[in-house]
Design a protein around this motif. Structure first.
Motif, PDB file in Angstrom:
ATOM      1  N   ALA A   1       0.813  -1.223   0.000  1.00 52.15           N
ATOM      2  CA  ALA A   1       0.000   0.000   0.000  1.00 52.15           C
ATOM      3  C   ALA A   1       0.840   1.265   0.000  1.00 52.15           C
ATOM      4  O   ALA A   1       0.488   2.254  -0.649  1.00 52.15           O
ATOM      5  N   PHE A   2       1.964   1.258   0.736  1.00 48.16           N
ATOM      6  CA  PHE A   2       2.724   2.498   0.934  1.00 48.16           C
ATOM      7  C   PHE A   2       4.170   2.451   0.458  1.00 48.16           C
ATOM      8  O   PHE A   2       4.929   3.386   0.700  1.00 48.16           O
ATOM      9  N   THR A   3       4.594   1.377  -0.180  1.00 51.15           N
ATOM     10  CA  THR A   3       5.898   1.251  -0.836  1.00 51.15           C
ATOM     11  C   THR A   3       7.073   1.090   0.116  1.00 51.15           C
ATOM     12  O   THR A   3       7.872   0.176  -0.010  1.00 51.15           O
ATOM     13  N   SER A   4       7.206   2.006   1.091  1.00 44.68           N
ATOM     14  CA  SER A   4       8.355   1.975   1.996  1.00 44.68           C
ATOM     15  C   SER A   4       8.016   2.703   3.285  1.00 44.68           C
ATOM     16  O   SER A   4       7.013   3.430   3.364  1.00 44.68           O
ATOM     17  N   LYS A   5       8.874   2.538   4.295  1.00 43.93           N
ATOM     18  CA  LYS A   5       8.696   3.248   5.557  1.00 43.93           C
ATOM     19  C   LYS A   5       8.783   4.752   5.326  1.00 43.93           C
ATOM     20  O   LYS A   5       8.007   5.522   5.914  1.00 43.93           O
ATOM     21  N   ASP A   6       9.712   5.184   4.486  1.00 50.59           N
ATOM     22  CA  ASP A   6       9.858   6.606   4.194  1.00 50.59           C
ATOM     23  C   ASP A   6       8.586   7.180   3.580  1.00 50.59           C
ATOM     24  O   ASP A   6       8.115   8.259   3.974  1.00 50.59           O
TER      25      ASP A   6
ATOM     26  N   ARG B   1       3.413  10.260   3.915  1.00 55.63           N
ATOM     27  CA  ARG B   1       1.962  10.237   3.774  1.00 55.63           C
ATOM     28  C   ARG B   1       1.276  10.427   5.120  1.00 55.63           C
ATOM     29  O   ARG B   1       0.232  11.083   5.225  1.00 55.63           O
ATOM     30  N   ALA B   2       1.850   9.838   6.173  1.00 54.69           N
ATOM     31  CA  ALA B   2       1.277   9.961   7.519  1.00 54.69           C
ATOM     32  C   ALA B   2       1.377  11.392   8.025  1.00 54.69           C
ATOM     33  O   ALA B   2       0.425  11.924   8.621  1.00 54.69           O
ATOM     34  N   ILE B   3       2.538  12.033   7.803  1.00 56.85           N
ATOM     35  CA  ILE B   3       2.698  13.439   8.192  1.00 56.85           C
ATOM     36  C   ILE B   3       1.644  14.290   7.484  1.00 56.85           C
ATOM     37  O   ILE B   3       0.974  15.124   8.094  1.00 56.85           O
TER      38      ILE B   3
END
Length: 200
Positions: free
Chosen positions: A47-52, A57-59
């Protein structure tokens, strides 16, 4: 074919934001994120590709939600300027009180990011998001200060810009003190003392 998502993206991003706020980017593990979001590692990165990318996206999601809540308080025409500033601090204190019930501080993505040049350098979007949020809040607090000076609820001894910087420092101090273990009653006294300094 992409796997169907088993979670609401906005809810997932806000859960990830809370985890990053509590632990910081470097100390947040994939396992913690999976637990917070409620999916496995494969689904998370599908869903989000990577932790980075998830962090960015979360920020973005967190700051957008925060902006909407703060706008309701700082732009409320039914409140005096001082009441708007009090309302902003009440939002911070409420977050910290709720987090304290779970045995930790709420944390602050903005403060943590501003104090971590290496984190901002990972992706130019990170610094841009945090700076835009800081600038937006600064202008909103300046406006509330002007309203307060006009209605007599805020001191005229300081310029609105200076008051905005003062309130920003007060909020940052409350966040840091909460992370250092200060109880909520101390945080509330800190906020009250700061607000007294802004009275006429």
């Amino acid at each position: 074919m992409a796997r169907p998502r088993t979670f609401d993206e906005k809810t997932a991003l806000m859960a990830a934001a809370r985890t990053f706020r509590r632990h910081g980017f470097a100390d947040t593990t994939t396992e913690q994120l999976c637990t917070a979001v409620g999916v496995g590692r494969g689904s998370l990165y599908n869903a989000f590709t990577s932790k980075d990318e998830l962090f960015i996206r979360a920020i973005e999601a967190y700051l957008q939600a925060l902006s909407e809540v703060e706008h309701e308080v700082l732009g409320d025409p039914a409140r005096t300027g001082a009441e708007r500033l009090q309302g902003l601090l009440d939002l911070v204190l409420e977050e910290e009180e709720n987090a304290a019930r779970d045995g930790h501080a709420a944390g602050c993505i903005s403060v943590a990011t501003l104090m971590s040049p290496d984190l901002r350098s990972r992706d130019e979007r990170i610094g841009k998001l945090v700076e835009e949020d800081r600038s937006r809040r600064h202008e909103a607090v300046k406006h509330a200060a002007r309203i307060g000076q006009a209605d007599g609820s805020v001191t005229r001894d300081d310029a609105p810009d200076g008051i905005a910087w003062f309130v920003s420092g007060l909020i940052s101090g409350i966040r840091v003190n909460a992370q250092a273990g200060a109880p909520i009653k101390v945080l509330r006294r800190t906020a009250a003392t700061g607000l007294r300094a802004l009275r006429p």
